[in-house]
Design a protein around this motif. Structure first.
Motif, PDB file in Angstrom:
ATOM      1  N   LEU A  44      -3.658  -2.184  -2.496  1.00  0.00           N
ATOM      2  CA  LEU A  44      -4.060  -1.802  -3.850  1.00  0.00           C
ATOM      3  C   LEU A  44      -4.229  -0.297  -3.953  1.00  0.00           C
ATOM      4  CD1 LEU A  44      -6.694  -4.586  -4.706  1.00  0.00           C
ATOM      5  CD2 LEU A  44      -4.511  -4.220  -5.862  1.00  0.00           C
ATOM      6  N   LYS A  45      -4.908   0.286  -2.969  1.00  0.00           N
ATOM      7  CA  LYS A  45      -5.134   1.729  -2.982  1.00  0.00           C
ATOM      8  C   LYS A  45      -3.822   2.492  -2.902  1.00  0.00           C
ATOM      9  CE  LYS A  45      -8.193   5.240  -1.051  1.00  0.00           C
ATOM     10  NZ  LYS A  45      -9.287   5.500  -0.087  1.00  0.00           N
ATOM     11  N   GLN A  46      -2.884   1.990  -2.094  1.00  0.00           N
ATOM     12  CA  GLN A  46      -1.572   2.620  -1.998  1.00  0.00           C
ATOM     13  C   GLN A  46      -0.834   2.601  -3.333  1.00  0.00           C
ATOM     14  OE1 GLN A  46       0.384   0.500   1.174  1.00  0.00           O
ATOM     15  NE2 GLN A  46      -0.670   1.648   2.795  1.00  0.00           N
ATOM     16  N   ASN A  47      -1.191   1.643  -4.193  1.00  0.00           N
ATOM     17  CA  ASN A  47      -0.574   1.518  -5.510  1.00  0.00           C
ATOM     18  C   ASN A  47      -1.467   2.078  -6.626  1.00  0.00           C
ATOM     19  OD1 ASN A  47       2.118  -0.290  -5.527  1.00  0.00           O
ATOM     20  ND2 ASN A  47       0.791  -0.948  -3.849  1.00  0.00           N
ATOM     21  N   GLY A  48      -2.440   2.883  -6.223  1.00  0.00           N
ATOM     22  CA  GLY A  48      -3.289   3.566  -7.193  1.00  0.00           C
ATOM     23  C   GLY A  48      -4.364   2.721  -7.836  1.00  0.00           C
ATOM     24  N   LYS A  79      -5.780  -4.359 -13.613  1.00  0.00           N
ATOM     25  CA  LYS A  79      -5.615  -5.800 -13.399  1.00  0.00           C
ATOM     26  C   LYS A  79      -4.147  -6.198 -13.302  1.00  0.00           C
ATOM     27  CE  LYS A  79      -7.081 -10.286 -15.227  1.00  0.00           C
ATOM     28  NZ  LYS A  79      -7.861 -10.971 -16.297  1.00  0.00           N
ATOM     29  N   ILE A  80      -3.303  -5.571 -14.107  1.00  0.00           N
ATOM     30  CA  ILE A  80      -1.882  -5.915 -14.122  1.00  0.00           C
ATOM     31  C   ILE A  80      -1.253  -5.678 -12.751  1.00  0.00           C
ATOM     32  CG2 ILE A  80       0.378  -5.322 -15.077  1.00  0.00           C
ATOM     33  CD1 ILE A  80      -1.015  -4.750 -17.733  1.00  0.00           C
ATOM     34  N   MET A  81      -1.525  -4.526 -12.164  1.00  0.00           N
ATOM     35  CA  MET A  81      -0.965  -4.212 -10.844  1.00  0.00           C
ATOM     36  C   MET A  81      -1.556  -5.118  -9.777  1.00  0.00           C
ATOM     37  SD  MET A  81       1.030  -2.647  -8.815  1.00  0.00           S
ATOM     38  CE  MET A  81       1.739  -1.313  -9.787  1.00  0.00           C
ATOM     39  N   ALA A  82      -2.863  -5.367  -9.848  1.00  0.00           N
ATOM     40  CA  ALA A  82      -3.524  -6.220  -8.849  1.00  0.00           C
ATOM     41  C   ALA A  82      -2.936  -7.628  -8.865  1.00  0.00           C
ATOM     42  CB  ALA A  82      -5.023  -6.273  -9.123  1.00  0.00           C
ATOM     43  N   GLU A  83      -2.733  -8.183 -10.054  1.00  0.00           N
ATOM     44  CA  GLU A  83      -2.186  -9.537 -10.150  1.00  0.00           C
ATOM     45  C   GLU A  83      -0.714  -9.571  -9.749  1.00  0.00           C
ATOM     46  OE1 GLU A  83      -3.166 -11.031 -14.058  1.00  0.00           O
ATOM     47  OE2 GLU A  83      -5.148 -11.668 -13.366  1.00  0.00           O
ATOM     48  N   LYS A  84      -0.005  -8.511 -10.019  1.00  0.00           N
ATOM     49  CA  LYS A  84       1.395  -8.422  -9.602  1.00  0.00           C
ATOM     50  C   LYS A  84       1.495  -8.463  -8.079  1.00  0.00           C
ATOM     51  CE  LYS A  84       5.542  -5.511 -10.101  1.00  0.00           C
ATOM     52  NZ  LYS A  84       6.082  -4.265 -10.701  1.00  0.00           N
ATOM     53  N   LEU A  85       0.600  -7.756  -7.416  1.00  0.00           N
ATOM     54  CA  LEU A  85       0.608  -7.737  -5.958  1.00  0.00           C
ATOM     55  C   LEU A  85       0.204  -9.102  -5.388  1.00  0.00           C
ATOM     56  CD1 LEU A  85      -0.918  -4.209  -5.339  1.00  0.00           C
ATOM     57  CD2 LEU A  85       1.400  -4.943  -4.759  1.00  0.00           C
ATOM     58  N   PHE A  91       0.332 -15.745  -4.062  1.00  0.00           N
ATOM     59  CA  PHE A  91      -0.745 -16.340  -4.859  1.00  0.00           C
ATOM     60  C   PHE A  91      -0.182 -16.822  -6.197  1.00  0.00           C
ATOM     61  CE2 PHE A  91      -3.169 -14.054  -1.802  1.00  0.00           C
ATOM     62  CZ  PHE A  91      -4.437 -14.607  -1.774  1.00  0.00           C
ATOM     63  N   GLY A  92      -0.728 -17.923  -6.679  1.00  0.00           N
ATOM     64  CA  GLY A  92      -0.366 -18.442  -7.983  1.00  0.00           C
ATOM     65  C   GLY A  92      -1.596 -18.479  -8.867  1.00  0.00           C
ATOM     66  N   ILE A 110      -9.797 -11.802 -10.158  1.00  0.00           N
ATOM     67  CA  ILE A 110      -9.618 -10.396 -10.493  1.00  0.00           C
ATOM     68  C   ILE A 110     -10.403 -10.094 -11.760  1.00  0.00           C
ATOM     69  CG2 ILE A 110      -7.961  -8.627 -11.198  1.00  0.00           C
ATOM     70  CD1 ILE A 110      -7.740  -9.339  -8.271  1.00  0.00           C
ATOM     71  N   ILE A 111     -11.326  -9.156 -11.672  1.00  0.00           N
ATOM     72  CA  ILE A 111     -12.192  -8.796 -12.790  1.00  0.00           C
ATOM     73  C   ILE A 111     -11.791  -7.415 -13.294  1.00  0.00           C
ATOM     74  CG2 ILE A 111     -14.572  -8.455 -13.553  1.00  0.00           C
ATOM     75  CD1 ILE A 111     -15.388 -10.193 -11.090  1.00  0.00           C
ATOM     76  N   SER A 112     -11.349  -7.357 -14.523  1.00  0.00           N
ATOM     77  CA  SER A 112     -10.872  -6.100 -15.099  1.00  0.00           C
ATOM     78  C   SER A 112     -11.974  -5.456 -15.932  1.00  0.00           C
ATOM     79  CB  SER A 112      -9.641  -6.356 -15.974  1.00  0.00           C
ATOM     80  OG  SER A 112      -9.164  -5.153 -16.540  1.00  0.00           O
TER      81      SER A 112
END
Length: 202
Positions: A44-48, A79-85, A91-92, A110-112
């Motif tokens: 996540l951190k690597q993706n900002g 949240k969008i990036m976290a769920e994409k990862l 994960f579903g 995931i809590i946005s």
């Protein structure tokens, strides 16, 4: 269609990674969740994306697995990036909004939103080569005592978790901050009880 093939390829690559092989071999659910959390936080951190562990898993981490929990609550600023990862890691998304990896038996929420407590008091927890940001113990204690007093769904466990955190962080907890939280949330009586219990068991 292209996006679907990309996700399928990413999931396949993850399943052949050293990290996945280590996770799938780990039979202890607490250790498996913690290892994956460290890995996910790093990616996540690597993706900002900044992430903070809150809720029951945060307490479980601080108490070394004393209080078993079933899911990971993660506050993120994207949240969008976290769920994409998570999707790429197999994960579903379930009907209740939680993300489940059936092979690893890991559930994540995931809590946005912004971290609700004092971000300056967030602690960093080292897990091997990973670093996990974890909710401040003061904020977790406030949350559990509020739950014990007003929600009453699991009062005994909420009190036990509060007492455990008060004991673990007896030498480093910010009592003035905790007192302020207790006053603001009308839980001064429950904080006094928790402190009394803590003094009796330490």
């Amino acid at each position: 269609m292209i996006e679907g093939r990309s996700i399928k390829k990413a999931r396949s690559q993850f399943k052949t990674s050293p990290e996945y092989k280590e996770l799938i071999k780990e039979t202890n659910a607490f250790k498996r969740r913690t290892l994956f959390l460290g890995f996910l936080t790093k990616i996540l951190k690597q993706n900002g994306v900044e992430a903070v562990l809150v809720g029951g898993q945060a307490i479980d981490l601080y108490t070394a697995g004393t209080f078993a929990t079933t899911d990971i609550d993660l506050v993120v600023d994207n949240k969008i990036m976290a769920e994409k990862l998570l999707n790429r890691f197999g994960f579903g998304k379930e009907a209740n909004g939680l993300w489940l990896n059936k092979d690893l038996v890991i559930v994540i929420q995931i809590i946005s939103q912004s971290y609700s407590g004092d971000s300056n008091k967030i602690r960093k927890f080292k897990v091997r080569d990973y670093e996990i940001k974890v909710a401040a113990p003061e904020d977790l204690i406030q949350n559990r005592l509020y739950s014990a007093k007003f929600w009453k769904s699991n009062t005994q466990r909420d009190m036990e978790e509060s007492v455990a955190l008060l004991g673990i962080f007896a030498d480093s907890i910010d009592n003035s901050y905790l007192d302020r939280l207790a006053k603001e949330n009308d839980i001064e009586d429950y904080l006094a009880k928790a402190r009394q219990y803590t003094s009796e068991v330490i």
